[in-house]
Design an enzyme around this catalytic site. Structure first.
Site, PDB file in Angstrom:
ATOM      1  N   HIS A 100       0.817  -1.222   0.000  1.00  0.00           N
ATOM      2  CA  HIS A 100       0.000   0.000   0.000  1.00  0.00           C
ATOM      3  C   HIS A 100       0.850   1.272   0.000  1.00  0.00           C
ATOM      4  O   HIS A 100       0.349   2.338   0.341  1.00  0.00           O
ATOM      5  CB  HIS A 100      -0.961  -0.002   1.199  1.00  0.00           C
ATOM      6  CG  HIS A 100      -2.055  -1.030   1.077  1.00  0.00           C
ATOM      7  ND1 HIS A 100      -2.901  -1.358   2.111  1.00  0.00           N
ATOM      8  CD2 HIS A 100      -2.438  -1.805   0.035  1.00  0.00           C
ATOM      9  CE1 HIS A 100      -3.763  -2.297   1.704  1.00  0.00           C
ATOM     10  NE2 HIS A 100      -3.491  -2.584   0.456  1.00  0.00           N
ATOM     11  N   GLY A 114      -2.305  -9.051  12.506  1.00  0.00           N
ATOM     12  CA  GLY A 114      -2.796  -7.700  12.788  1.00  0.00           C
ATOM     13  C   GLY A 114      -3.553  -7.042  11.661  1.00  0.00           C
ATOM     14  O   GLY A 114      -3.420  -5.843  11.439  1.00  0.00           O
TER      15      GLY A 114
END
Ligand code: APR
Length: 234
Positions: free
Chosen positions: A110, A177
């Site tokens: 990202h 996570g």
């Protein structure tokens, strides 16, 4: 070590104990900010200054003394020291905590906070301070605007071919996570399962895709990540 080709996917939860907010937890970034405004190309067109300000603040926070890698980041760096390129660390995070912990084989799907990218050529430069539309690129003539080198909603993440290839050939896939809400990352576990890999979820709570994982451990990343990797290396 029972595994030779490991792919680890990390999300905001691995950096939560390092002082960086997640996106979708109760105090997460998407409670105070609108995705459409700060994380889409359309938001950037509408009000670029708001977008620059959002990422400038996050970049500044990353450099503050309060933010540093935690035991989960260090555990992954240690595994890489043991098996080298046998580990590919794919992160949705735009912070640099994996690198600060010592990981080298990291793919930021990202993007990264500490990079600015020309809106026309796509050429990126490293940047540690604030910037906005006054920063011109040096790659085009006449020069163009620079934008944060962040992959926004509706854009294609980086390194997708390499990541898909690594997952299709891995024998262990570990997701750490991440809430499993954002594709294509949320689809990686299905790809790993099809490849016959063992799939493991390490998260504070069950993610959206939790049922697709063969093994789960729930708790703080700083505790469960080192513990899990100890069990597979001893
Ligand atoms: N240890 C382990 N997991 C944690 C911890 C912790 N200390 N704290 C929070 N978590 C978990 C939460 O329970 C949640 O499931 O981390 C997950 C974080 O989820 P999100 O906030 O949705 O973050 P992420 O999955 O990385 O988001 C994916 O969404 O907006 C986009 O581009 C952004 O990369 C981001 C993507």
């Amino acid at each position: 070590m029972n595994y030779q080709r490991i792919v680890v996917l990390t999300g905001a939860g691995i950096s939560a104990e390092s002082g960086i907010k997640t996106f979708r937890d109760s105090n997460g970034l998407w409670n105070d900010h609108t995705i459409e405004d700060v994380a889409t190309p359309q938001g950037f067109e509408r009000c670029p200054q708001l977008v620059y300000d959002f990422y400038n603040a996050r970049r500044k926070q990353l450099l503050s003394a309060d933010v540093s890698p935690n035991l989960a980041h260090f555990a992954l760096a240690n595994i890489e020291k043991m098996i080298g390129n046998g580990l590919l660390l794919v992160t949705q995070n735009v912070d640099n905590l994996h690198e600060r912990a010592g990981s080298k084989n990291v793919r930021h799907m990202h993007g990264v906070l500490q990079r600015a990218r020309c809106i026309v050529s796509g050429k990126a430069i490293n940047i540690t301070g604030d910037f906005d539309q006054k920063l011109d690129c040096t790659c085009c003539y006449p020069s163009n605007r620079m934008r944060p080198d962040i992959v926004w909603f509706g854009e294609i993440p980086h390194y997708m071919d390499e990541i898909a290839e690594a997952i299709s050939n891995c024998d262990l896939f570990v997701s750490i996570g991440t809430s499993g809400n954002v594709y294509p990352a949320a689809g990686f576990v299905a790809l790993a399962n099809r490849a016959g890999a063992h799939s493991v979820e390490l998260n504070l709570e069950p993610s959206s895709g939790t049922n697709q994982f063969a093994q789960h451990h729930y708790g703080l990343a700083s505790v469960i990540v080192p513990r899990f990797f100890n069990t597979i290396t001893n």
